[in-house]
Design a protein around this motif. Structure first.
Motif, short mmCIF file in Angstrom:
data_model
loop_
_atom_site.label_atom_id
_atom_site.label_comp_id
_atom_site.label_asym_id
_atom_site.label_seq_id
_atom_site.Cartn_x
_atom_site.Cartn_y
_atom_site.Cartn_z
N ALA A 145 42.62 56.51 49.07
CA ALA A 145 42.20 55.51 50.06
C ALA A 145 43.42 54.72 50.51
CB ALA A 145 41.15 54.58 49.49
N VAL A 146 43.51 54.48 51.81
CA VAL A 146 44.50 53.56 52.37
C VAL A 146 43.70 52.37 52.87
CG1 VAL A 146 46.27 53.20 54.13
CG2 VAL A 146 46.08 55.42 52.98
N LEU A 147 43.92 51.21 52.27
CA LEU A 147 43.02 50.09 52.53
C LEU A 147 43.76 48.76 52.52
CD1 LEU A 147 42.53 48.64 49.51
CD2 LEU A 147 41.23 50.72 49.15
N THR A 148 43.10 47.74 53.04
CA THR A 148 43.58 46.37 52.96
C THR A 148 42.59 45.61 52.08
OG1 THR A 148 42.39 45.80 54.99
CG2 THR A 148 44.69 46.42 55.20
N PRO A 149 43.01 45.11 50.91
CA PRO A 149 42.07 44.48 49.98
C PRO A 149 41.49 43.19 50.56
CG PRO A 149 44.32 44.14 49.26
CD PRO A 149 44.39 45.09 50.42
N LEU A 150 40.27 42.90 50.16
CA LEU A 150 39.56 41.69 50.57
C LEU A 150 39.32 40.82 49.34
CD1 LEU A 150 36.97 43.42 52.92
CD2 LEU A 150 39.03 42.18 53.60
N PRO A 151 38.91 39.56 49.53
CA PRO A 151 38.69 38.69 48.37
C PRO A 151 37.70 39.24 47.36
CG PRO A 151 38.78 37.39 50.38
CD PRO A 151 38.81 38.82 50.81
N ASP A 152 36.72 40.04 47.83
CA ASP A 152 35.73 40.58 46.90
C ASP A 152 36.02 42.03 46.49
OD1 ASP A 152 35.24 41.66 49.37
OD2 ASP A 152 33.11 41.17 49.43
N SER A 153 37.23 42.52 46.80
CA SER A 153 37.61 43.87 46.39
C SER A 153 37.86 43.91 44.89
CB SER A 153 38.88 44.32 47.13
OG SER A 153 38.65 44.45 48.50
N PRO A 154 37.77 45.09 44.26
CA PRO A 154 38.12 45.19 42.84
C PRO A 154 39.54 44.70 42.60
CG PRO A 154 37.01 47.19 43.57
CD PRO A 154 37.27 46.37 44.80
N PRO A 155 39.79 43.96 41.52
CA PRO A 155 41.14 43.47 41.25
C PRO A 155 42.10 44.62 40.96
CG PRO A 155 39.72 43.11 39.35
CD PRO A 155 38.83 43.57 40.46
N VAL A 156 43.40 44.33 41.06
CA VAL A 156 44.39 45.39 40.91
C VAL A 156 44.39 46.00 39.51
CG1 VAL A 156 45.92 44.53 42.71
CG2 VAL A 156 46.18 43.66 40.37
N ASP A 157 43.87 45.26 38.52
CA ASP A 157 43.83 45.80 37.16
C ASP A 157 42.47 46.42 36.83
OD1 ASP A 157 42.39 43.46 37.10
OD2 ASP A 157 43.31 42.66 35.28
N ASP A 162 43.73 53.01 40.52
CA ASP A 162 45.18 52.81 40.49
C ASP A 162 45.58 52.38 41.89
OD1 ASP A 162 47.93 52.98 40.50
OD2 ASP A 162 48.03 54.93 39.53
N GLN A 163 45.90 51.09 42.06
CA GLN A 163 46.20 50.53 43.37
C GLN A 163 47.67 50.13 43.44
OE1 GLN A 163 42.88 47.93 44.96
NE2 GLN A 163 42.36 47.78 42.79
N GLN A 164 48.37 50.62 44.47
CA GLN A 164 49.80 50.34 44.62
C GLN A 164 50.10 49.92 46.06
OE1 GLN A 164 51.88 50.35 42.09
NE2 GLN A 164 50.39 51.17 40.63
N PRO A 165 51.02 48.94 46.26
CA PRO A 165 51.38 48.51 47.62
C PRO A 165 52.00 49.66 48.41
CG PRO A 165 52.17 46.95 45.98
CD PRO A 165 51.72 48.15 45.22
N LEU A 166 51.62 49.76 49.67
CA LEU A 166 52.21 50.75 50.58
C LEU A 166 53.11 50.06 51.60
CD1 LEU A 166 52.36 53.71 51.50
CD2 LEU A 166 50.38 53.26 52.98
N MET A 167 52.62 48.98 52.22
CA MET A 167 53.40 48.24 53.20
C MET A 167 52.70 46.92 53.49
SD MET A 167 52.51 50.16 56.82
CE MET A 167 53.39 48.91 57.78
N LEU A 272 47.41 48.96 50.82
CA LEU A 272 47.52 49.62 49.52
C LEU A 272 47.14 51.09 49.63
CD1 LEU A 272 45.60 47.07 47.24
CD2 LEU A 272 48.04 47.06 47.80
N THR A 273 47.68 51.89 48.70
CA THR A 273 47.07 53.18 48.40
C THR A 273 46.28 53.01 47.12
OG1 THR A 273 49.03 53.92 47.17
CG2 THR A 273 48.89 54.53 49.50
N CYS A 274 45.13 53.64 47.08
CA CYS A 274 44.26 53.53 45.92
C CYS A 274 43.75 54.92 45.56
CB CYS A 274 43.10 52.59 46.21
SG CYS A 274 41.99 52.32 44.82
N VAL A 275 43.87 55.27 44.29
CA VAL A 275 43.36 56.54 43.78
C VAL A 275 42.57 56.26 42.51
CG1 VAL A 275 45.27 57.87 44.77
CG2 VAL A 275 45.45 57.02 42.42
N ARG A 276 41.87 57.25 42.03
CA ARG A 276 41.20 57.10 40.74
C ARG A 276 42.24 57.02 39.62
NH1 ARG A 276 38.10 60.57 43.72
NH2 ARG A 276 39.32 62.36 43.02
N SER A 277 41.99 56.16 38.65
CA SER A 277 42.93 56.02 37.54
C SER A 277 43.20 57.38 36.90
CB SER A 277 42.36 55.06 36.48
OG SER A 277 42.40 53.75 36.94
#
Length: 307
Positions: A145-157, A162-167, A272-277
């Motif tokens: 997933a390529v996404l922009t996190p929102l206040p109610d999105s799952p936290p980075v931990d 597995d969520q990592q900054p892209l740009m 962010l890019t987000c993949v399954r842990s």
């Protein structure tokens, strides 16, 4: 032994809340999901769910099992990565989901590069919003997933992802060409406090409200539009202003212009890019993430040539 598919039903139910929504996410019938949940409860010898109104709530035993299930699925993704390395298996279809404005600069060119690469990788791209991205990852409908996190999105931990900054996608104030702010090199956001604002799609509107609130005012919105082309058309005709990400091209609307917003750092949305842990090292996913990173570097260089 517990079938991973039964554990997956529990994980998705916890995210979705109802059997009907879980069935929709897993492309199963509600009766099939209910049966899987009963089988899981019987297999572990514990009551995992209790009804809470129209929803199902995890019991303490259910929460314990869910916590271990997240670790088991992350390990399973790592096993898949090791197997793919051993077998050299590159022949698969990769599924990427992302928000609309990421297509032009990120998703489409990355998918094209992967199609042309040796060996070629078949990629399917789906437009989806942030909330749906997490759900589709969890249910296995997409792999990245390529996404922009929102206040109610799952936290980075969150152990499921597995969520990592892209740009960082900088936000500019977009105004009509004849607007008094159009000739400025930079603008402070409170200078637009008295303006009429265009409200874009839900996620971006929430970001604008947050940024304007931090600047000390609530934007007055008279017009609402679901896509950026409509937003820019309204601005071009003098009906309001809006914060517009740099990933949104203005070339089709010559009647508007960008004015950078002052800030340290300037207002932006994190992409962010987000993949399954556990899945980031799977060969096809790693190749696609590299392609997305390369496109993000190109997009950042283009940003530096904008106003």
């Amino acid at each position: 032994m517990v079938d991973l598919r039964l554990l997956q039903a529990l994980r998705v139910l916890h995210a979705q809340g109802t059997v009907t929504a879980t069935a929709r996410a897993l492309n199963l019938s509600p009766s099939a999901v209910s049966q899987q949940l009963r089988q899981l409860s019987q297999a572990v010898g514990a009551t995992l769910l209790v009804r809470d109104g129209r929803r199902l709530r995890l019991t303490p035993a259910g929460r314990v099992l869910l916590r271990h299930a997240d670790g088991l699925f992350a390990q399973w993704e790592r096993i898949r990565a090791d197997l793919a390395d051993e077998e050299g298996n590159q022949h698969t279809t990769l599924r990427i989901g992302g928000f609309a404005t990421a297509f032009g600069a990120l998703l489409a060119p990355a998918a094209s590069a992967l199609h042309r690469a040796a060996p070629p990788l078949r990629v399917r791209v789906t437009e989806t919003d942030t909330g749906a991205c997490y759900q589709q990852l969890l249910s296995g409908r997409i792999d990245i997933a390529v996404l922009t996190p929102l206040p109610d999105s799952p936290p980075v931990d969150d152990p499921r992802f597995d969520q990592q900054p892209l740009m960082d996608d900088q936000q500019d104030l977009v105004v009509p060409l004849d607007h008094p702010l159009a000739g400025l090199d930079v603008v402070d956001l409170p200078q637009a406090a008295a303006e009429t604002w265009i409200a874009p799609h839900h996620d971006q509107h929430r970001l604008i409200e947050s940024l304007c609130g931090a600047a000390g005012f609530a934007p007055r919105t008279d017009h609402h539009a679901g896509d950026w082309s409509s937003v820019l058309a309204l601005i071009a005709h003098g009906l309001g202003v809006c914060l517009v990400p740099r990933l949104v091209p203005l070339t089709a609307h010559p009647g508007v212009t960008r004015v950078p917003v002052r800030g340290d750092p300037p207002p932006c949305r994190r992409v962010l890019t987000c993949v399954r842990s556990g899945s980031r090292q799977q060969p096809v996913i790693a190749r696609a993430l590299t392609a997305l990173q390369e496109q993000a570097v190109i997009a950042h260089r283009l940003d530096r040539t904008r106003p």
